[in-house]
Design an enzyme around this catalytic site. Structure first.
Site, PDB file in Angstrom:
ATOM      1  N   GLU A 228      -1.110  -9.056   3.348  1.00 33.67           N
ATOM      2  CA  GLU A 228      -0.862  -9.578   4.699  1.00 33.67           C
ATOM      3  C   GLU A 228      -2.139 -10.025   5.418  1.00 33.67           C
ATOM      4  OE1 GLU A 228      -0.527  -6.402   3.769  1.00 33.67           O
ATOM      5  OE2 GLU A 228      -0.954  -4.983   5.376  1.00 33.67           O
TER       6      GLU A 228
ATOM      7  N   CYS B 100       0.849  -1.201   0.000  1.00 36.21           N
ATOM      8  CA  CYS B 100       0.000   0.000   0.000  1.00 36.21           C
ATOM      9  C   CYS B 100       0.882   1.249   0.000  1.00 36.21           C
ATOM     10  CB  CYS B 100      -0.973  -0.042   1.169  1.00 36.21           C
ATOM     11  SG  CYS B 100      -2.465   0.903   0.832  1.00 36.21           S
TER      12      CYS B 100
ATOM     13  N   HIS C 162      -3.479  -5.168   0.366  1.00 29.89           N
ATOM     14  CA  HIS C 162      -2.791  -5.675   1.562  1.00 29.89           C
ATOM     15  C   HIS C 162      -2.791  -7.202   1.588  1.00 29.89           C
ATOM     16  CE1 HIS C 162      -2.389  -1.851   3.791  1.00 29.89           C
ATOM     17  NE2 HIS C 162      -3.446  -1.502   3.079  1.00 29.89           N
TER      18      HIS C 162
HETATM   19  N1  GLN Z   1      -1.981   6.645   2.829  1.00 31.48           N
HETATM   20  C1  GLN Z   1      -2.069   5.868   1.652  1.00 31.48           C
HETATM   21  C2  GLN Z   1      -3.445   5.949   1.004  1.00 31.48           C
HETATM   22  O1  GLN Z   1      -4.392   6.309   1.634  1.00 31.48           O
HETATM   23  C3  GLN Z   1      -1.700   4.424   1.926  1.00 31.48           C
HETATM   24  C4  GLN Z   1      -2.686   3.721   2.785  1.00 31.48           C
HETATM   25  C5  GLN Z   1      -2.162   2.449   3.373  1.00 31.48           C
HETATM   26  O2  GLN Z   1      -0.964   2.221   3.381  1.00 31.48           O
HETATM   27  N2  GLN Z   1      -3.055   1.632   3.933  1.00 31.48           N
HETATM   28  O3  GLN Z   1      -3.580   5.608  -0.146  1.00 31.48           O
END
Ligand code: GLN
Length: 548
Positions: free
Chosen positions: A510, A382, A508
């Site tokens: 994970e 992300c 994600h």
């Molecule tokens: N801050 C970034 C976004 O909102 C990444 C979010 C995250 O890593 N969950 O896209």
């Protein structure tokens, strides 16, 4: 009709209720009993999505896009079932719903009270789980510690359910802590006795008491707890602190808790099959090869902030007979010139996990730069993916001010930008792009190779995305768009062409790893790290033999 197991905690917090709930789920499931799990969180936030990771640890995201407590991650990993938003209840949700009903006039002029209105709402949410997939047993974790003011309505609801569904259909498990007095070499039971008294005052008599201890629990201690707390001696079960949480189902099974639960709830007595689980735990204990992996993040002081990432690394490493030796690196510490080189020199893989806000960003960019230039395997999750794109734009394409508009609204090169449907969104809670979305992978990419298939679904939690206006120019710098949303409008996962393994995912991975089924991306990452470790050894050997 479903049966219910309530798990409460006494004496202190952090005694491992979440692991107990997850493990109980596993030992019932190993008997072919279908289960569902639920966590009741006493705080007033509607969900942890708006809380700082320092307050709460990781925010776990379900398939259906709920932002939940990290215990749901344990639940999913232990029982290997995808849960839904119905498994995560907070006081905030309960009150919001009761107040909405009140405003609608649903209570027909009545006075709204904690009992019965709030408790009915809680019971409704607990019993609603029975309608999702028709589980035979629902295991409910009551968050907090018995005696907390905030937890009272949840305990009252747990008590009432026994009347609603019949005594034989409910079991109460109380998890306590036995302090050890060094001077006399004794484990003390008094706090447990008091905490059980507190439970009884509410009207709950525990059926099983699990005693978390760091020391051997002698028979006389069991006798004492059984006598004072009015439980069968076989229902006083020690819960020792063990090197891996995955051993806990085996400990509880061995202590007879599976049979005890089945007897109490009148379920069929079937032989448990924990073979695969036992094999996995045996492998954990047999593995001593370590592989150094850096996690470069903003919240590294609190390891729980990256719980699922750590579990994913462990699962994947175990697959290759390795234990990740995790080097926690505060992203800010890499901001000085030369710091990345000094701190990352000895690691074989670098993970930059998710995050929000500018603090630490430049250090993450330095980590991505180090990984790219030195061909160290890199996995960006992300924010870690967005960082990889920013780094490439700045240092390969030479657009020095390339950034995400999250960090610099006025950058002339917004390579990462707010997603179109996020524009104008004012509310902060539950409004990100959340939950599972499909993604099509490009055949022949490292990512498609890792998954071994062309179409995947993965969980998301973000507002920003690769800016499509920059796709071509970024591709000319060596980025390969390995996976896109089915309509092609969003980049979901990418990799660097000229690099052993540098991959970033907007999603994600994970959240969907399992101890017996490590996530493909983490597996491929560890495989690459292992390869580079071996090549590094070869190189060192040849250096030595050539006398250099
Ligand atoms: N801050 C970034 C976004 O909102 C990444 C979010 C995250 O890593 N969950 O896209």
């Amino acid at each position: 009709m479903a049966k219910y197991i309530f798990v409460t905690g006494g004496v202190v917090s952090s005694v491992g209720k979440g692991i107990v709930v997850a493990s109980t789920g596993r030992i019932l499931k190993s008997r072919g009993i279908s289960v569902s799990l639920q966590k009741l969180d006493p705080y007033l936030n509607v969900d942890p999505g708006t809380m700082s990771p320092y307050q709460h640890g990781e925010v776990f995201v379900t398939e259906d896009g709920a932002e939940t407590d990290l215990d749901l991650g344990h639940y999913e990993r232990f029982i290997d079932i995808n849960l839904t938003r119905a498994s995560s209840i907070t006081t905030g949700q309960i009150y919001r719903s009761v107040l909405n009903k009140e405003r609608r006039g649903d209570f027909l002029g009545g006075t709204i009270q904690v009992v019965p209105h709030v408790t009915n709402e809680i019971k409704g949410r607990i019993m609603a789980l029975a309608r999702e997939g028709d589980p035979e047993v629902i295991i409910v974790e009551v968050g907090g510690t018995v005696g907390d003011i905030e937890g009272q309505p949840f305990l009252e609801a747990a008590r009432q359910i026994r009347n609603d569904v019949g005594r034989d259909n409910v079991v109460y498990i109380h998890v306590t802590y036995l302090p050890y007095i060094q001077a006399t070499g004794e484990l003390k039971t008094k706090p447990t006795q008091h905490s059980v008294q507190e439970l009884r005052r509410i009207g709950i008599q525990p059926d099983i008491i699990l005693c978390r201890t760091e020391h051997e629990m002698a028979e006389d201690i069991k006798d004492k707890i059984a006598l004072h707390c009015d439980v069968e001696k076989r229902a006083v079960i020690p819960l020792p602190t063990v090197p891996t949480v995955y051993q806990v189902p085996l400990i509880l099974e061995e202590a007879g808790m599976g049979d005890l639960l089945v007897d109490r709830l009148g379920l069929a007595r079937r032989r448990p099959d924990l073979t695969e689980w036992q094999d996995m735990v045996t492998r954990i204990y047999q593995t001593d090869q370590t592989i150094p992996i850096a996690i470069v993040g903003k919240y590294v002081q609190l390891k729980d902030a990256y719980l699922s990432v750590v579990e994913s690394l462990r699962h994947a490493a175990l697959h290759y007979g390795q234990v990740p030796d995790i080097q926690w690196i505060a992203a800010e510490d890499l901001e000085q010139p030369g710091a990345a080189e000094a701190r990352l020199r000895n690691v074989k893989g670098i993970v930059v996990p998710g995050g929000f806000g500018y603090r630490g960003l430049e250090g993450m960019v330095a980590a991505a730069n180090y990984a790219r230039v030195n061909e160290v395997p890199y996995l960006g999750l992300c924010l870690g993916f967005q960082v990889m794109v920013i780094e490439l734009a700045r240092h390969v394409l030479g657009t020095q001010d390339a950034n995400s508009t999250e960090f610099d609204e006025n950058t002339s090169n917004p390579v990462i930008d707010l997603m179109p449907d996020q524009r104008g969104v004012q509310e902060r809670g539950g409004t990100m792009r959340l939950g599972s979305y499909p993604c099509h992978l490009v055949p022949g990419t490292k990512v498609a190779d890792a998954y071994g298939c062309a179409s995947i679904t993965e969980r998301h939690r973000h507002r920003f995305e690769v800016n499509n206006d920059y796709r071509d120019i970024l591709a000319s710098g060596g980025l390969v768009w390995s996976g896109l949303s089915p309509d092609g409008s969003l980049v979901e996962v990418a990799e660097l062409a000229q690099h052993p393994w540098m991959v970033g995912s907007q999603f994600h991975p994970e959240f969907t790893t399992r101890p017996t089924r490590p996530h493909p991306l983490f597996r491929a990452f560890i495989a690459a790290a292992e390869r580079s470790a071996r090549e590094g050894d070869q190189f060192a050997l040849s250096e030595l033999s050539s006398g250099r």
